[in-house]
Structures are given as structure tokens and as C-alpha cells.
Design an enzyme around this catalytic site. Sequence first.
Site, PDB file in Angstrom:
ATOM      1  N   ASP A  25     -13.663  -8.554  23.653  1.00 37.68           N
ATOM      2  CA  ASP A  25     -14.377  -9.768  23.251  1.00 37.68           C
ATOM      3  C   ASP A  25     -15.722  -9.341  22.664  1.00 37.68           C
ATOM      4  OD1 ASP A  25     -13.841 -12.966  24.287  1.00 37.68           O
ATOM      5  OD2 ASP A  25     -15.834 -12.490  23.459  1.00 37.68           O
TER       6      ASP A  25
ATOM      7  N   ILE B 191      -2.779 -16.554  18.262  1.00 36.04           N
ATOM      8  CA  ILE B 191      -2.797 -17.882  18.906  1.00 36.04           C
ATOM      9  C   ILE B 191      -3.950 -18.739  18.361  1.00 36.04           C
ATOM     10  CG2 ILE B 191      -2.835 -19.112  21.123  1.00 36.04           C
ATOM     11  CD1 ILE B 191      -1.812 -16.729  22.555  1.00 36.04           C
TER      12      ILE B 191
ATOM     13  N   HIS C 153       1.927 -26.145  13.402  1.00 37.52           N
ATOM     14  CA  HIS C 153       1.425 -26.542  14.715  1.00 37.52           C
ATOM     15  C   HIS C 153       0.444 -27.678  14.496  1.00 37.52           C
ATOM     16  CE1 HIS C 153       0.230 -26.174  18.830  1.00 37.52           C
ATOM     17  NE2 HIS C 153      -0.999 -25.834  18.536  1.00 37.52           N
TER      18      HIS C 153
HETATM   19  P1  A3D Z   1     -12.026 -19.583  24.496  1.00 39.24           P
HETATM   20  O1  A3D Z   1     -11.976 -19.683  25.977  1.00 39.24           O
HETATM   21  O2  A3D Z   1     -13.179 -20.182  23.760  1.00 39.24           O
HETATM   22  O3  A3D Z   1     -11.889 -18.032  24.103  1.00 39.24           O
HETATM   23  C1  A3D Z   1     -12.100 -17.554  22.810  1.00 39.24           C
HETATM   24  C2  A3D Z   1     -12.827 -16.222  22.942  1.00 39.24           C
HETATM   25  O4  A3D Z   1     -12.940 -15.643  21.640  1.00 39.24           O
HETATM   26  C3  A3D Z   1     -14.244 -16.351  23.503  1.00 39.24           C
HETATM   27  O5  A3D Z   1     -14.356 -15.578  24.688  1.00 39.24           O
HETATM   28  C4  A3D Z   1     -15.121 -15.795  22.395  1.00 39.24           C
HETATM   29  O6  A3D Z   1     -16.234 -15.046  22.872  1.00 39.24           O
HETATM   30  C5  A3D Z   1     -14.143 -14.900  21.663  1.00 39.24           C
HETATM   31  N1  A3D Z   1     -14.539 -14.568  20.296  1.00 39.24           N
HETATM   32  C6  A3D Z   1     -15.192 -15.330  19.393  1.00 39.24           C
HETATM   33  N2  A3D Z   1     -15.382 -14.623  18.265  1.00 39.24           N
HETATM   34  C7  A3D Z   1     -14.819 -13.403  18.453  1.00 39.24           C
HETATM   35  C8  A3D Z   1     -14.661 -12.250  17.651  1.00 39.24           C
HETATM   36  N3  A3D Z   1     -15.153 -12.183  16.399  1.00 39.24           N
HETATM   37  N4  A3D Z   1     -14.018 -11.192  18.184  1.00 39.24           N
HETATM   38  C9  A3D Z   1     -13.540 -11.213  19.445  1.00 39.24           C
HETATM   39  N5  A3D Z   1     -13.659 -12.278  20.247  1.00 39.24           N
HETATM   40  C10 A3D Z   1     -14.278 -13.364  19.755  1.00 39.24           C
HETATM   41  O7  A3D Z   1     -10.725 -20.247  23.841  1.00 39.24           O
HETATM   42  P2  A3D Z   1      -9.236 -20.289  24.434  1.00 39.24           P
HETATM   43  O8  A3D Z   1      -8.901 -18.956  25.000  1.00 39.24           O
HETATM   44  O9  A3D Z   1      -9.058 -21.508  25.239  1.00 39.24           O
HETATM   45  O10 A3D Z   1      -8.430 -20.525  23.060  1.00 39.24           O
HETATM   46  C11 A3D Z   1      -8.382 -19.497  22.096  1.00 39.24           C
HETATM   47  C12 A3D Z   1      -7.808 -20.006  20.780  1.00 39.24           C
HETATM   48  O11 A3D Z   1      -6.462 -20.430  20.988  1.00 39.24           O
HETATM   49  C13 A3D Z   1      -8.536 -21.213  20.176  1.00 39.24           C
HETATM   50  O12 A3D Z   1      -8.629 -21.011  18.769  1.00 39.24           O
HETATM   51  C14 A3D Z   1      -7.604 -22.377  20.474  1.00 39.24           C
HETATM   52  O13 A3D Z   1      -7.729 -23.418  19.546  1.00 39.24           O
HETATM   53  C15 A3D Z   1      -6.263 -21.679  20.338  1.00 39.24           C
HETATM   54  N6  A3D Z   1      -5.126 -22.359  20.971  1.00 39.24           N
HETATM   55  C16 A3D Z   1      -3.957 -22.368  20.273  1.00 39.24           C
HETATM   56  C17 A3D Z   1      -2.846 -22.972  20.805  1.00 39.24           C
HETATM   57  C18 A3D Z   1      -1.580 -22.976  20.035  1.00 39.24           C
HETATM   58  O14 A3D Z   1      -0.585 -23.500  20.487  1.00 39.24           O
HETATM   59  C19 A3D Z   1      -1.520 -22.357  18.715  1.00 39.24           C
HETATM   60  C20 A3D Z   1      -2.910 -23.568  22.074  1.00 39.24           C
HETATM   61  C21 A3D Z   1      -4.102 -23.527  22.770  1.00 39.24           C
HETATM   62  C22 A3D Z   1      -5.218 -22.911  22.203  1.00 39.24           C
END
Ligand code: A3D
Length: 320
Positions: A34, A119, A176
Site C-alpha cells: 500500500d 477489483i 459491473h
Molecule cells: P479501501 O479500504 O479504501 O482500500 C483501498 C486502498 O488502496 C487504501 O488502503 C489506499 O491507501 C490504497 N491505495 C490508494 N492509492 C494507492 C496506490 N497508488 N498504490 C497502492 N495502494 C493505493 O477500499 P476497499 O478495499 O474497500 O475497495 C477497494 C476497491 O475495490 C475500490 O475501488 C472499490 O470501489 C472496489 N470494489 C469493487 C468491487 C467489485 O465488485 C468490482 C466490489 C467492492 C469494491
Amino acid sequence: MARTKIALIGAGMIGGTLAHLAAKKEMGDIVLFDIAEGMPQGKALDLSQCGPIEGFDAKITGTNDYADIAGADVVIVTAGVPRKPGMSRDDLLGINLKVMKAVGEGIKNNCPDAFVICITNPLDAMVWALREFSGLPHNKVVGMAGVLDSARFATFLAWEFGVSVRDVNAFVLGGHGDTMVPVLSYSTINGIPVKDMAKIKGVSESRLDEIVDRTRKGGGEIVGLLGNGSAYYAPATSAIAMAEAYLGDQKRILPCASYVEGKYGLDGLYVGVPTMIGAGGTEDVIEIELSDEERGNLKVSTDAVEELLEACKGLDESLA
Ligand code: A3D
């Protein structure tokens, strides 16, 4: 023999859940990457301390350095920012596109032989951009959405019919989001078409339409309830199933955002289609027969994906 290495890019809610699931299943050693300093290291330490209790031997490390993902066999990407109030779709696209660029380069330079599962949202555009930036073959870069969307569809159908979720085979196609296409004609309760089951159980067509609609809006429903953040347990489980299909050469047919060229009338687009996953990555896309209505719905969905790709090309000229 070298142990399998799984790199998780983004150590947020889904990333942490992925690490826990992969460790519990002893899928391999895990690297949580991260940009936030300390956070992936802290999560890795916390998760490592589950090992003695749960009895897993996986080595879990946290890092802010792409060099640590070197040689990863599987990379699962959740890095990015969620859409916040006041942020337009294009603002989000612009931010996450830059994230995909950094992640794509990190993968290209450190583990170009990996199988990559994206994702990050907006999914169908981000998986396309990640493939472009990483330069990996199309069969080694895939998006997770359909496994989750069909699991949501299956859950709602099982509840409606009062049957075990294990007997529900629910089918979704397309991008999606709100335009996804849940396909009732290919959805069954242990082989019994859902529409037949509905007649047997006295479930009306309008009730089935409500279930389809709830599936389409399944992500938003959870966002609304959580108040902060989006779903993470089921998204993580879905990506793990895809990773297991690859690592175990399982030849599973899973709905994934795969690169489609020639089938479904598409010419080089990432969109949700039934995909065979095995040791070769996405080994095949299965083209099924669709009714005129389903084909029309798929077109609406793929048009929406194409529109997003055009927006990406406008934001980063290296993609044009
Ligand atoms: P979250 O808990 O915000 O985690 C995202 C992480 O990415 C954070 O820890 C950030 O620090 C990190 N980050 C930001 N920029 C960078 C970078 N340049 N390099 C490395 N790390 C970075 O989000 P989450 O874990 O809940 O969700 C992650 C993604 O999945 C989001 O885009 C959601 O919209 C997506 N998502 C998709 C689905 C699908 O079904 C496709 C479902 C649920 C969530």
C-alpha cells in the site's frame, strides 16, 4: 519447490480480507502493498498473529516498496480511492487511472509472469487500463465482478425460493454496475430453470424483476447501509475463488471481466462473460445464446463500458 507468492496491491478493507482468506487457506506467502506507510506492515503483523490460533504457516509481510512483490504468482489489485460525496465519475476515473498506471508499472517491472486480478472500480475500465499499463498478455489480466454479482443474485434467489444457496446457479453478464445483465434464462436451481421454479413456487415475474433489480444495485445497497466504505467480505471471497482456479488449474467457468475479441460481437473490450480459468489464466470465453432482450441489455452494458474507455483515453493520452 518455491512457495506460491500472492501480492495484494492495496491493503484496505478488501486487501486485508484477502490476506486473511489467503492465509487461512494456505494459498502461499502473502505480500500486502500500500502507499499508506505503516498500515500494510501493521495489518501484516496483526494477521501473522492469527497463525498460531488458526494454524496456518503463511508468511505475511507488509510493504510500501514494489520490489517486494517480485516474482509474485498472483496479484490482486484493490488500490484506489472510493467515490466520495461531491466527486464526479470523471474525478474518480482520473484518480484511479493514475493508480492503475503506478500499479501496472509495478507489476511489469517486478512480476510480469503473474496472473493479475483487478477489483478497483470502475471495474471494467480499470482492468482494461491496468492491462494496457502493465503490458501483460490479455489472458493474464482479469477483472473480478461477475463472481460477486452472481453470488448476490444467487443469495437473493435462494432466499426467495427458500432453498440452499448451494443449489442456486445464478448467471450474470456485462459490465459491473447498474447496467449488468443478470440472465434468468441461464440461472437454475440445481438444473431447474429459475422461471420454471418460479411457476412451481408461485413467484411472480414482477417479483423476479425486483430480484434482478436488487442484484444490479447490490453494491449500492451495501454502501448505503455501511454509511462509510463498500462491500469487502464477498468481493474478497470472489477474487480468492478466481485465484484458486488459476493456481489449481481448475478450469472453472466463472463470470469474469475478461478480454473479449470477436465473441459477443465485441472487438477488444473487457466485460463480464463466462470465462474458463486455469493455469493459462483466462483460457477461454464461452459465448452463450442470448434472447433479443438479453442481447439488447448486454449492448447497453458494453456501450457504457466503451464510454468509460473513451473517457480514460481522454485522461491519459498514452492509452489513446
Ligand atoms: P479501501 O479500504 O479504501 O482500500 C483501498 C486502498 O488502496 C487504501 O488502503 C489506499 O491507501 C490504497 N491505495 C490508494 N492509492 C494507492 C496506490 N497508488 N498504490 C497502492 N495502494 C493505493 O477500499 P476497499 O478495499 O474497500 O475497495 C477497494 C476497491 O475495490 C475500490 O475501488 C472499490 O470501489 C472496489 N470494489 C469493487 C468491487 C467489485 O465488485 C468490482 C466490489 C467492492 C469494491
